[in-house]
Design a protein around this motif. Structure first.
Motif, mmCIF file in Angstrom:
data_model
loop_
_atom_site.group_PDB
_atom_site.id
_atom_site.type_symbol
_atom_site.label_atom_id
_atom_site.label_comp_id
_atom_site.label_asym_id
_atom_site.label_seq_id
_atom_site.Cartn_x
_atom_site.Cartn_y
_atom_site.Cartn_z
ATOM 1 N N VAL A 1 0.817 -1.215 0.000
ATOM 2 C CA VAL A 1 0.000 0.000 0.000
ATOM 3 C C VAL A 1 0.849 1.263 0.000
ATOM 4 O O VAL A 1 0.310 2.373 -0.111
ATOM 5 N N GLY A 2 2.173 1.122 0.126
ATOM 6 C CA GLY A 2 3.010 2.306 0.077
ATOM 7 C C GLY A 2 4.422 2.027 0.538
ATOM 8 O O GLY A 2 4.691 1.041 1.233
ATOM 9 N N VAL A 3 5.343 2.920 0.133
ATOM 10 C CA VAL A 3 6.745 2.857 0.532
ATOM 11 C C VAL A 3 7.067 4.117 1.337
ATOM 12 O O VAL A 3 6.747 5.240 0.909
ATOM 13 N N PHE A 4 7.689 3.942 2.488
ATOM 14 C CA PHE A 4 8.043 5.073 3.335
ATOM 15 C C PHE A 4 9.119 5.925 2.653
ATOM 16 O O PHE A 4 10.036 5.397 2.015
ATOM 17 N N THR A 5 9.012 7.246 2.826
ATOM 18 C CA THR A 5 10.023 8.171 2.320
ATOM 19 C C THR A 5 10.739 8.824 3.495
ATOM 20 O O THR A 5 10.136 9.068 4.546
ATOM 21 N N LYS A 6 12.017 9.122 3.310
ATOM 22 C CA LYS A 6 12.815 9.698 4.379
ATOM 23 C C LYS A 6 12.393 11.143 4.622
ATOM 24 O O LYS A 6 12.305 11.947 3.689
ATOM 25 N N ALA A 7 12.161 11.479 5.908
ATOM 26 C CA ALA A 7 11.694 12.815 6.258
ATOM 27 C C ALA A 7 12.658 13.566 7.162
ATOM 28 O O ALA A 7 12.472 14.750 7.415
ATOM 29 N N GLY A 8 13.683 12.883 7.678
ATOM 30 C CA GLY A 8 14.625 13.512 8.597
ATOM 31 C C GLY A 8 15.623 12.497 9.081
ATOM 32 O O GLY A 8 15.691 11.365 8.575
ATOM 33 N N TYR A 9 16.412 12.880 10.087
ATOM 34 C CA TYR A 9 17.447 11.987 10.598
ATOM 35 C C TYR A 9 16.805 10.765 11.251
ATOM 36 O O TYR A 9 16.209 10.846 12.322
ATOM 37 N N GLY A 10 16.902 9.626 10.582
ATOM 38 C CA GLY A 10 16.332 8.392 11.103
ATOM 39 C C GLY A 10 14.826 8.310 11.006
ATOM 40 O O GLY A 10 14.232 7.323 11.441
ATOM 41 N N ASP A 11 14.179 9.330 10.457
ATOM 42 C CA ASP A 11 12.714 9.394 10.408
ATOM 43 C C ASP A 11 12.214 9.168 8.981
ATOM 44 O O ASP A 11 12.732 9.758 8.029
ATOM 45 N N TRP A 12 11.165 8.330 8.871
ATOM 46 C CA TRP A 12 10.556 8.012 7.588
ATOM 47 C C TRP A 12 9.044 8.156 7.727
ATOM 48 O O TRP A 12 8.489 7.956 8.818
ATOM 49 N N GLU A 13 8.365 8.503 6.634
ATOM 50 C CA GLU A 13 6.922 8.758 6.679
ATOM 51 C C GLU A 13 6.195 8.083 5.519
ATOM 52 O O GLU A 13 6.763 7.857 4.449
#
Length: 307
Positions: free
Chosen positions: A77-89
């Protein structure tokens, strides 16, 4: 002193002086730590870091490259994208009752996997009643799965223009978790009980105190004496949220183990903390961390608003 004793002392001195400290504890293998708890929101968050041993500081190295995919009932249903240091959304809202799988591919490492099921909301509703700065009354309508209660101090202190449109938890930019809350719910897990009764409200003195959260557990065979009323209390503040979290099996076990670990290290005078063997629950295959889910319902309160 006898000659024999002098020789023995000299031998012991030579033995000590010829040895050096050797660290025989093997170094722990560095593993990928994946933390993702699905919620009934439009945005899901994932944190990817590398593990480290205790005493090596609080700074965790991030996983710079990864492909993290969320599956619903076996379909991506989706692939996480990087949003910050160690953080994905990932912009996605889970559906109660459906099964989810997380797969994280990191170059040079085996694929991390974990599964969970999105729970349904807690069958609790707010009851109208007298205004109180500390006591909130609710009705338990059904109880078949464990859930958690927490109370948050709200930064939304201005009265809403329309009393029928109260602020939501998502609109609050800064909330603080109360260190102590109280309830008289009849099905509370006592594992994090303080052993004292609340003194915040003289009209409800039978509410027991708990550290941070309250875990409600149905009896074996299900709850039969329904519905019934119970109260939730927190220290007096101008504005607050009372939050109910229906937890997946994985998140329920994880949160309980985290609070147990926290209590060990907050017990300054408890010698059992010196021999802490509490292990924080993890369900990540080929790694560490948690993949779980919760369905959250939050009720806003303001001291100047009628209930």
């Amino acid at each position: 002193m006898s000659t024999r004793l002098i020789v023995l002392l000299l031998a012991l001195t030579a033995l000590v002086s010829c040895t050096e400290e050797i660290n025989i504890r093997p170094r722990a293998e560095v593993q990928v730590v994946a933390s993702c708890v699905l919620a009934n929101t439009d945005l899901q968050r994932l944190k990817l870091t590398y593990s480290k041993e205790m005493g090596q500081g609080h700074y965790f190295d991030e996983v710079e490259q990864a492909t993290a995919t969320l599956y619903e009932e076996g379909t991506a249903v989706g692939v996480f994208t990087k949003a910050g240091y160690g953080d994905w959304e990932l912009h996605f809202r889970p559906t109660p009752g459906r099964h989810y799988r997380l797969e994280v591919e990191v170059p040079g490492r085996p694929t991390l996997r974990a599964t969970t099921t999105m729970p349904s909301p807690v069958a609790v509703r707010r009851k109208r009643g007298r205004r109180s700065p500390t006591t909130r009354t609710f009705i338990q309508r059904q109880l078949s799965e464990p859930y958690w209660i927490l109370c948050l101090r709200s930064s939304l202190k201005e009265l809403p223009a329309d009393p029928q449109r109260l602020p939501t938890l998502e609109q609050d930019p800064k909330v603080d978790l109360f260190k102590e809350i109280a309830t008289d719910h009849r099905r509370v897990d006592q594992f994090n009980g303080i052993g004292e009764l609340s003194k915040w409200d003289p009209d409800h003195q039978q509410a027991a105190l708990y550290h941070y959260y309250t875990r409600v557990v149905p009896p074996r065979g299900g709850e039969k004496e329904l519905p019934y009323e119970f109260v939730v209390q927190h220290p007096p503040v101008q504005a607050s949220f009372v939050v109910f979290r229906a937890a997946s099996v994985e998140y329920d076990r994880y949160l309980r183990s985290v609070i147990e670990k926290m209590q060990f290290y907050e017990s300054e005078g408890d010698p059992s903390a010196w021999f802490d063997q509490t292990v924080v629950y993890s369900n990540i295959e080929h790694g560490l961390g948690i993949f779980g889910a919760y369905y959250q319902t939050a009720y806003y309160y303001h001291e100047a608003l009628p209930i």
